[in-house]
Write an enzyme that holds these catalytic residues in place. Structure first.
Site, short mmCIF file in Angstrom:
data_model
loop_
_atom_site.label_atom_id
_atom_site.label_comp_id
_atom_site.label_asym_id
_atom_site.label_seq_id
_atom_site.Cartn_x
_atom_site.Cartn_y
_atom_site.Cartn_z
N HIS A 450 0.86 -1.18 0.00
CA HIS A 450 0.00 0.00 0.00
C HIS A 450 0.89 1.23 0.00
O HIS A 450 2.11 1.14 0.14
CB HIS A 450 -0.94 0.00 1.21
N HIS A 592 16.04 -8.54 30.06
CA HIS A 592 15.43 -7.57 29.15
C HIS A 592 16.53 -6.90 28.35
O HIS A 592 17.70 -6.93 28.72
CB HIS A 592 14.58 -6.54 29.91
N SER A 594 18.47 -3.89 25.83
CA SER A 594 18.78 -2.49 25.60
C SER A 594 20.12 -2.44 24.84
O SER A 594 20.40 -3.32 24.03
CB SER A 594 18.86 -1.71 26.92
#
Length: 907
Positions: A450, A592, A594
């Protein structure tokens, strides 16, 4: 580009058994000063620099007893073919215990950044004597047939043959009883041997990016197979024997020519993913159609089959139209027939037949980049303007091809070029292929479903993988020593993980720390989709800083730095994690993601230094220039140039311009705003401010006209232009003079350069009369109802007309004889001709109503709609400011003689 451990996972598994040997390394053997060690423990690394064959021959000639302990050897295949063959012939005698042999190409790249194949075309027959060999990597080479010694390596468990020229595999390949991993991607395979089905221990088979049109029924005999990748081939059908793959978990069949698939695939008991995208499937068994693990996008499901060939005499379908748009057109019509479009801004579009069901009007604009429209990561660089294609969000029934032209960056090591687009309020990078137009101009080609905004970006190489609950391994394709291991149970649902690695020059770090022994690892950025944390700790591996080994380092000097989002501060987390050190690597566990950075320095407080070092990595060294056109000094060129381009640009410009030397070196961030301000005797440009946004690979240049209210008949006017960081303020910083005494990214002032407006041509000293050159009082063309044009506005119009000025003059009603006189009086001075014509006409219009309207009409009649639109915009801005001033004061409309100052209409 995904870089899951396809092919490196088996090697990694093997090297884990020898991790302790690496810690107890015997040291360097025959390495040059400053080079990495050749022989460390049981690993012999000869692919780190040229001349690996000569070094290996030298080691074999010495008959070093340490060679008998080598189990893992890496040797670049970018060598002379004869030298490579004779060198490998000595391996069985000298390295009898070899378990892993890596003879990859791909360490060198072409002008487009693509990996070059090595020169390896065969292997010596004697290599079959390596009875302990379990891992053989021959990727990125020039093999046309499989070397005859390979089927005799009965202990081989991993065989990597990707990116070669293999057209077939021998039947003898079925004689490898221990083969577990076989990767033959990006070759020219047309058929597969029947004996392939005899590989009862085979678990992973990757045959993607080949020319296969059929599969042998014997493939169903691979009873241990868990992963089968057949993407990007020419398969039209699948054998029913695939139902025998009872251990299969992953089956990839996208980008083929399949028109049907066996129903039995739905009954494979362990299958968790079936990728059937981009085939010719019009009908799929219901069991597969509703299955959550099946991907079917890009198939003509439910469509009627193609029509039969037309009988003789039937008119043929015309071929796809080709459109070439000029600069006056900003829209075009696309029909279901499709079309190929080349835009005036250098963009190409390919609409395949059937991309739209009904005619659609497509509009486009090429926008100047600005931070609001250009999302860049900390280490990204912009390579193009911003292309807007409308209507936004309308999905095409088939993907549209898009080609964007750009100038490739000089620095390409460990970087890649991608097309970035806006999708559902978030920016994402499309799969991009580079095509060369000229050596200095490339096309970035992608497929788009698109329309939205598109731009070309250079970024550090990004690797990604889908982490399943079973765990996996992600490594960096640019820095193989950077790896992330996801254990089983790290996530309960598959999630996408991304990795970027940025190279760091140790020299700049040493200069910042003023410490000769300081060093830093590559900078690692990890990100993910889904929840912010993992359920189990994830193991991250970083190489130790250059010159530092696990045997000699002082642990008190090792600092693991973590960037805290979103404040962009760096924290030292060395004491918060358990650092596991080998001879070459450091490993630690996190939950986590970073940014991570490993430093080796005697400094104890490194957080603030890390922030400064990270800034330096992202800064560009530039110079600022201010030049005046030789024929028309009121036309000033302002430009911001990277240091590497200053000399070449000045050589090109100084034929037409002159001015002071470039400014001293200034450091700027990619996408940083700055502005130029005209000061002192105040030559004025619009409101005296010109705003910029710095992009290192684009032309940060603007040309403006400057004027002055001072008398230039008697003497020249001296002034200066200063450059400041940030957006344009209401006033130049009051502390400008003081700011000039300090530099750095925190100082608003960057540079000040002198400019000089000479005496008007033909002017005489006071009392000697007027010269022949045009000298006008400040103009006030127009009225309060239709808007005003000031002298600066007319100068901008004159700067845009170019060779079209005679047509504009005739449409303004000027006689042809006057045009001839102007041409003669200002011969060899096109700018003088234009300005004299326009200002002499404007002087005669003083006080006459409708003058501005006549100018706009003349511009339109001369096919200069672009300039006419700019004049309308100036007039509208002036009218808006006039109305605002009336509302603020509460006054009734004034007559024209009491109208606001024309300066209020400047744009």
């Amino acid at each position: 580009m995904a870089a899951v451990a396809e092919g490196l996972e088996p090697e990694a598994a093997a090297t884990e058994d020898d991790a302790q040997d690496a810690v107890d390394a015997v040291g360097a053997v025959d390495a040059e000063p400053g080079d990495p060690p050749l022989l460390v423990g049981s690993r012999l690394s000869l692919d780190l620099y040229p001349g690996g064959c000569q070094r290996l021959r030298h080691l074999c000639a010495r008959q070093s007893p340490q060679l008998l302990e080598v189990q893992f050897m890496q040797l670049s295949s970018h060598e002379d073919p004869r030298l490579l063959e004779t060198t490998l012939a000595q391996v069985p005698c000298s390295l009898r215990h070899l378990r892993s042999l890596v003879l990859r190409g791909g360490q060198q790249r072409d002008v487009l950044g693509a990996c070059l194949r090595g020169s390896l075309t065969t292997l010596p027959a004697g290599l079959s004597g390596l009875t302990h060999l379990a891992h053989l990597d021959l990727s990125f080479n020039s093999l046309e047939t499989l070397p005859g010694c390979i089927p005799q390596m009965h202990g081989l468990s991993t065989l990597l043959l990707s990116h070669n020229h293999l057209s077939e595999l021998p039947e003898a390949l079925g004689a490898l009883p221990a083969l577990t991993f076989l990767y033959v991607t990006h070759n020219c395979l047309r058929t597969l041997p029947k004996a392939l089905g005899a590989l009862s221990t085979l678990q992973c088979l990757d045959l993607s990016q080949n020319l296969l049109d059929t599969l042998p029924p014997e493939i169903g005999g691979l009873s241990s197979l868990t992963e089968l990748n057949l993407a990007s081939n020419r398969l039209q059908s699948l054998p029913a024997s695939l139902a025998g793959l009872r251990s299969l978990r992953l089956l990839v069949l996208h980008s083929n020519l399949l028109t049907s698939v066996p129903t039995s695939l739905a009954h494979l008991p362990l299958l968790t993913r079936l990728d059937l995208r981009d085939n010719q499937l019009r009908d799929v068994p219901p069991e597969l159609l509703d299955a959550p693990f099946v991907r079917l996008r890009g198939n003509p499901l439910g469509e009627a089959p193609p029509a039969l060939p037309s009988p003789p005499g039937t008119p043929t379908i015309p071929e796809m139209p080709r459109l070439f748009l000029n600069s006056d057109l900003d829209s075009f019509l696309v029909t279901p027939q499709g079309c190929s479009v080349t835009l005036a801004c250098g963009v190409r579009l390919q609409f395949p037949a059937g991309a739209t069901a009904t005619p659609v009007s497509i509009r486009y604009r090429l926008r100047l980049p600005e931070p609001r429209l250009v999302p860049l990561g900390p280490h990204d660089s912009l390579l193009s303007h911003v292309l807007e294609l409308q209507p936004h969000g309308v999905a095409f029934q088939q993907e549209v091809g898009l080609w964007l032209l750009f100038v490739p960056p000089r620095a390409r090591r460990c970087r890649e070029v991608v097309v970035r687009t806006l999708n559902d309020d978030s920016w994402s990078d499309l799969e991009t292929h580079l095509e060369e137009e000229t050596p200095k101009r490339l096309w970035a080609h992608c497929q788009v479903p698109h329309f939205s905004w598109f731009l070309v970006v250079s970024r550090p190489v990004s690797n990604a993988c889908l982490v399943p609950p079973e765990g996996t391994l992600l490594y960096s394709s640019g820095h193989p020593g950077v790896k992330v291991t996801f254990p089983p149970g790290a996530t309960d649902e598959p999630r996408q993980v991304y990795m970027q690695v940025v190279r760091v020059a140790s020299g700049e770090l040493r200069a910042l720390l003023e410490e000769p022994g300081a060093a830093a690892s590559p900078l690692l950025c990890l990100s993910q989709s889904g929840p912010p944390s993992f359920l189990q700790p994830v193991t991250v591996q970083l190489p130790l800083p250059p010159g530092v080994t696990g045997l000699s380092l002082d642990r008190s000097c090792l600092h693991l730095l973590y960037r805290t989002p979103p404040e962009a501060t760096w924290d030292d987390i060395t004491t918060q994690v358990a650092l596991e050190l080998t001879h070459l690597y450091a490993r630690f566990r996190v939950t986590h993601f970073s940014w991570y950075w490993l430093w080796y320095t005697a400094k104890t407080r490194v957080e603030g230094l890390a922030r400064k070092a990270w800034e330096r990595l992202r800064l560009h060294r530039v110079s600022l220039i201010a030049l005046q056109r030789r024929r028309d000094p009121e036309q000033v060129l302002l430009q911001c140039l990277p240091l590497s381009k200053v000399d070449a640009t000045l050589r090109r410009l100084l034929e037409r311009y002159r001015g002071p030397e470039p400014s001293d070196t200034v450091e700027m961030f990619e996408g940083e705003k700055f502005f130029a301000a005209f000061e002192k005797d105040r030559p004025d440009c619009v409101q005296g401010r010109v705003c910029f946004v710095f992009y290192s690979h684009l032309k940060n240049v603007k040309e403006v006209y400057v004027t002055t209210t001072l008398d230039r008949q008697a003497q020249a006017v001296r002034g200066q232009v200063s450059f400041y960081r940030g957006a344009v303020p209401e006033d130049v910083p009051e502390e400008a003079e003081a700011a000039r005494h300090r530099k750095g990214t925190d100082s608003p002032w960057m540079a000040t350069l002198p400019i000089k407006l000479p005496r008007l041509r033909g002017s005489k000293a006071p009392g000697q009369g007027q010269g022949t050159s045009l000298s006008l009082a400040p103009l006030n063309l127009g009225d309060a109802e239709t808007g005003f044009l000031t002298q600066s506005n007319l100068l901008n119009v004159a700067g845009r007309l170019g060779p079209d000025w005679p047509a504009v003059a005739l449409h303004l009603g000027m006689p042809y004889r006057e045009l001839q006189r102007i041409r003669h009086e200002f011969r060899d001075d096109l700018d003088g001709q234009i300005r004299h014509m326009l200002f002499s006409w404007a002087e005669r219009q003083a006080g006459q109503p409708g003058a501005v309207g006549r100018l706009v009409q003349a511009l339109e009649q001369s096919d200069r709609l672009d300039v006419a639109e700019e004049v309308r915009a100036v007039l509208e801005l002036g009218r808006q400011k006039y109305e605002d001033s009336i509302q603020r004061t509460g006054l009734a409309p004034l007559d024209p003689s009491a109208s606001p100052s024309p300066e209020s209409a400047q744009a």
